[in-house]
Scaffold this motif. Structure first.
Motif, mmCIF file in Angstrom:
data_model
loop_
_atom_site.group_PDB
_atom_site.id
_atom_site.type_symbol
_atom_site.label_atom_id
_atom_site.label_comp_id
_atom_site.label_asym_id
_atom_site.label_seq_id
_atom_site.Cartn_x
_atom_site.Cartn_y
_atom_site.Cartn_z
ATOM 1 N N SER A 1 0.850 -1.177 0.000
ATOM 2 C CA SER A 1 0.000 0.000 0.000
ATOM 3 C C SER A 1 0.899 1.244 0.000
ATOM 4 O O SER A 1 2.118 1.149 0.183
ATOM 5 N N PHE A 2 0.316 2.405 -0.209
ATOM 6 C CA PHE A 2 1.116 3.627 -0.278
ATOM 7 C C PHE A 2 0.298 4.810 0.213
ATOM 8 O O PHE A 2 -0.938 4.770 0.277
ATOM 9 N N TRP A 3 1.021 5.863 0.575
ATOM 10 C CA TRP A 3 0.394 7.140 0.897
ATOM 11 C C TRP A 3 0.337 7.988 -0.368
ATOM 12 O O TRP A 3 1.357 8.192 -1.013
ATOM 13 N N ARG A 4 -0.839 8.462 -0.706
ATOM 14 C CA ARG A 4 -0.967 9.376 -1.838
ATOM 15 C C ARG A 4 -1.189 10.781 -1.281
ATOM 16 O O ARG A 4 -2.148 11.035 -0.559
ATOM 17 N N GLU A 5 -0.291 11.689 -1.646
ATOM 18 C CA GLU A 5 -0.372 13.063 -1.170
ATOM 19 C C GLU A 5 -0.691 14.006 -2.320
ATOM 20 O O GLU A 5 -0.037 13.979 -3.369
ATOM 21 N N ARG A 6 -1.717 14.816 -2.124
ATOM 22 C CA ARG A 6 -2.061 15.827 -3.125
ATOM 23 C C ARG A 6 -2.815 16.952 -2.420
ATOM 24 O O ARG A 6 -3.632 16.709 -1.524
ATOM 25 N N ASN A 7 -2.505 18.160 -2.810
ATOM 26 C CA ASN A 7 -3.174 19.343 -2.285
ATOM 27 C C ASN A 7 -3.178 19.386 -0.753
ATOM 28 O O ASN A 7 -4.142 19.830 -0.127
ATOM 29 N N GLU B 1 -3.874 10.220 1.701
ATOM 30 C CA GLU B 1 -4.785 9.086 1.802
ATOM 31 C C GLU B 1 -4.019 7.799 1.564
ATOM 32 O O GLU B 1 -3.041 7.773 0.818
ATOM 33 N N ARG B 2 -4.493 6.728 2.215
ATOM 34 C CA ARG B 2 -3.853 5.426 2.077
ATOM 35 C C ARG B 2 -4.523 4.626 0.964
ATOM 36 O O ARG B 2 -5.742 4.515 0.922
ATOM 37 N N VAL B 3 -3.697 4.083 0.048
ATOM 38 C CA VAL B 3 -4.199 3.323 -1.089
ATOM 39 C C VAL B 3 -3.383 2.036 -1.218
ATOM 40 O O VAL B 3 -2.163 2.084 -1.147
ATOM 41 N N PRO B 4 -3.997 0.884 -1.431
ATOM 42 C CA PRO B 4 -5.447 0.662 -1.323
ATOM 43 C C PRO B 4 -5.811 0.366 0.116
ATOM 44 O O PRO B 4 -4.954 0.144 0.965
ATOM 45 N N ASN C 1 -7.291 0.168 -11.024
ATOM 46 C CA ASN C 1 -5.917 -0.125 -10.632
ATOM 47 C C ASN C 1 -5.585 0.539 -9.305
ATOM 48 O O ASN C 1 -5.584 1.757 -9.185
ATOM 49 N N TYR C 2 -5.324 -0.260 -8.295
ATOM 50 C CA TYR C 2 -4.952 0.250 -6.974
ATOM 51 C C TYR C 2 -3.479 -0.006 -6.674
ATOM 52 O O TYR C 2 -3.026 0.214 -5.554
ATOM 53 N N ILE C 3 -2.717 -0.472 -7.661
ATOM 54 C CA ILE C 3 -1.303 -0.787 -7.457
ATOM 55 C C ILE C 3 -0.452 0.316 -8.074
ATOM 56 O O ILE C 3 -0.405 0.479 -9.296
ATOM 57 N N GLY C 4 0.203 1.087 -7.233
ATOM 58 C CA GLY C 4 1.075 2.144 -7.734
ATOM 59 C C GLY C 4 2.382 1.555 -8.254
ATOM 60 O O GLY C 4 2.955 0.664 -7.619
ATOM 61 N N MET C 5 2.865 2.061 -9.368
ATOM 62 C CA MET C 5 4.093 1.516 -9.942
ATOM 63 C C MET C 5 5.272 1.577 -8.977
ATOM 64 O O MET C 5 6.068 0.628 -8.921
ATOM 65 N N PRO C 6 5.430 2.634 -8.165
ATOM 66 C CA PRO C 6 6.570 2.644 -7.233
ATOM 67 C C PRO C 6 6.464 1.599 -6.126
ATOM 68 O O PRO C 6 7.417 1.405 -5.381
ATOM 69 N N THR C 7 5.315 0.926 -6.012
ATOM 70 C CA THR C 7 5.163 -0.117 -4.990
ATOM 71 C C THR C 7 5.429 -1.508 -5.555
ATOM 72 O O THR C 7 5.443 -2.485 -4.799
ATOM 73 N N LEU C 8 5.622 -1.624 -6.846
ATOM 74 C CA LEU C 8 5.666 -2.932 -7.512
ATOM 75 C C LEU C 8 7.082 -3.488 -7.622
ATOM 76 O O LEU C 8 8.028 -2.772 -7.949
ATOM 77 N N PRO D 1 1.875 0.869 4.232
ATOM 78 C CA PRO D 1 2.276 1.920 3.289
ATOM 79 C C PRO D 1 3.789 2.137 3.324
ATOM 80 O O PRO D 1 4.315 2.673 4.289
ATOM 81 N N LEU D 2 4.462 1.708 2.270
ATOM 82 C CA LEU D 2 5.919 1.783 2.212
ATOM 83 C C LEU D 2 6.411 2.706 1.100
ATOM 84 O O LEU D 2 7.601 2.722 0.781
ATOM 85 N N VAL D 3 5.505 3.468 0.526
ATOM 86 C CA VAL D 3 5.836 4.433 -0.521
ATOM 87 C C VAL D 3 4.976 5.672 -0.300
ATOM 88 O O VAL D 3 3.822 5.574 0.127
ATOM 89 N N ILE D 4 5.551 6.835 -0.578
ATOM 90 C CA ILE D 4 4.781 8.080 -0.615
ATOM 91 C C ILE D 4 4.728 8.540 -2.065
ATOM 92 O O ILE D 4 5.760 8.770 -2.700
ATOM 93 N N VAL D 5 3.525 8.642 -2.599
ATOM 94 C CA VAL D 5 3.310 9.099 -3.970
ATOM 95 C C VAL D 5 2.860 10.557 -3.921
ATOM 96 O O VAL D 5 1.830 10.875 -3.324
#
Length: 321
Positions: A128-134, A138-141, A160-167, A208-212
């Motif tokens: 999973s990852f943290w998505r940061e915007r504005n 939020e945690r995804v997925p 698609n709930y899999i972020g490329m930096p998590t793969l 969550p091991l990635v911040i997007v």
């Protein structure tokens, strides 16, 4: 089809492919979070997708011998850049990073352990990852999103709930599915994940091991027309799968409608209303589709305000270079 993970030595080489375009200011952070992982047997392949800034100088300033630099003379897009990196990768495992994102400590070691523990039944792993915007995070997925259906492929069909930096993926699995489709200028990550999930099992690390970091200059900031064509391509490629899953098909129509709402003019608005209506017809139990159809009748801005659909492109893609 897949080579056995038993054939890999205890600490397999991981090739990390990092495409970038004019991100010299952000690149050091992304690279440092890879190179500082507690799993050290890696190579970091920076693919410069025709940058005109000081990207080369940033990479050259690092003395870490694990860093490799590959330059494309003209910008070719995320799919081509990643494929170029895969082409020179030496590792039996391949991971991906984006130039504006961060890996958190322990990301790589946990994934390598997960693949090693499952033997040759596992083709890829993601977190999973943290998505940061504005200013929001939020945690995804969510755990419920990953566990809601038995098949990884069926879950991915609904978005698609899999972020490329998590793969991270085994080389043999990637060879079996093929690389990124360079004809797609958006959502090529979703297409690849569907192909991977069709032929191999994946492991989900529920941490969550990635911040997007989402930014206006990311790949998915491209125009509505590009996104809409990519969505239509996904629906054509997996047509039989969408036809057997009415909720997935309904969600796809919602995504296409949301994208049309980002367009301009009466034609785009009309298209979005039609697509919202199709989402309702395809799955009458999809309450969200009915709510958005009603909102769309008053204009696209109502839909955007209601659900922030200008941020959502059906796939939840995090793709950016």
């Amino acid at each position: 089809m897949l080579t056995t993970n038993k054939e890999m030595h205890s600490a397999p080489l991981v090739s990390v492919v990092l495409p970038t375009f004019n991100r010299a200011g952000l690149l050091p952070r992304a690279m440092t979070t890879v190179l500082s992982q507690d799993y050290s047997n890696l190579e970091l392949i920076v693919v410069d997708d025709g940058s005109t800034d000081n990207t080369l100088g940033i990479v050259a300033g690092l003395t870490d011998e694990r860093v490799k630099y590959c330059r494309l003379e003209q910008q070719r897009g995320a799919a081509s850049a990643r494929n170029a990196g895969i082409g020179i990768a030496q590792g039996s495992l391949i991971a991906f990073q984006d130039s504006d994102d961060e890996w958190l400590p322990g990301k790589l070691s946990q994934q390598v352990r997960a693949i090693g523990a499952r033997g040759d039944s596992l083709g890829f792993a993601y977190t999973s990852f943290w998505r940061e915007r504005n200013g929001f995070r939020e945690r995804v997925p969510s755990s419920s999103q990953v566990l809601r259906r038995a098949s990884e492929f069926d879950r991915l069909l609904r978005g698609n709930y899999i972020g490329m930096p998590t793969l991270i993926v085994t080389r043999s699995c990637l060879e079996a599915t093929g690389e990124f489709d360079e004809t797609m200028h958006s959502l090529e990550d979703w297409d690849l994940m569907l192909r991977l999930a069709r032929v191999a099992e994946g492991a989900f690390i529920d941490e969550p091991l990635v911040i997007v970091h989402e930014s206006p200059s990311g790949v998915n900031s491209q125009g509505a027309g590009v996104m809409l064509r990519s969505l239509e391509s996904i629906r054509r490629r997996y047509g039989s799968d969408f036809r057997r899953d009415k909720r997935a098909d309904s969600e796809m129509y919602l995504a296409m409608a949301a994208t049309s709402c980002r367009g301009t003019g009466l034609k785009s608005w009309h298209a979005s209303v039609v697509q919202f209506a199709r989402a309702c017809v395809r799955d009458p139990s999809n309450t969200k589709a009915w709510v958005l159809l009603a909102a769309s009748l008053t204009g696209p801005k109502s839909v955007i305000r209601l659900q922030g659909l200008h941020h959502r492109s059906a796939s939840g893609s995090t793709d950016s270079t």
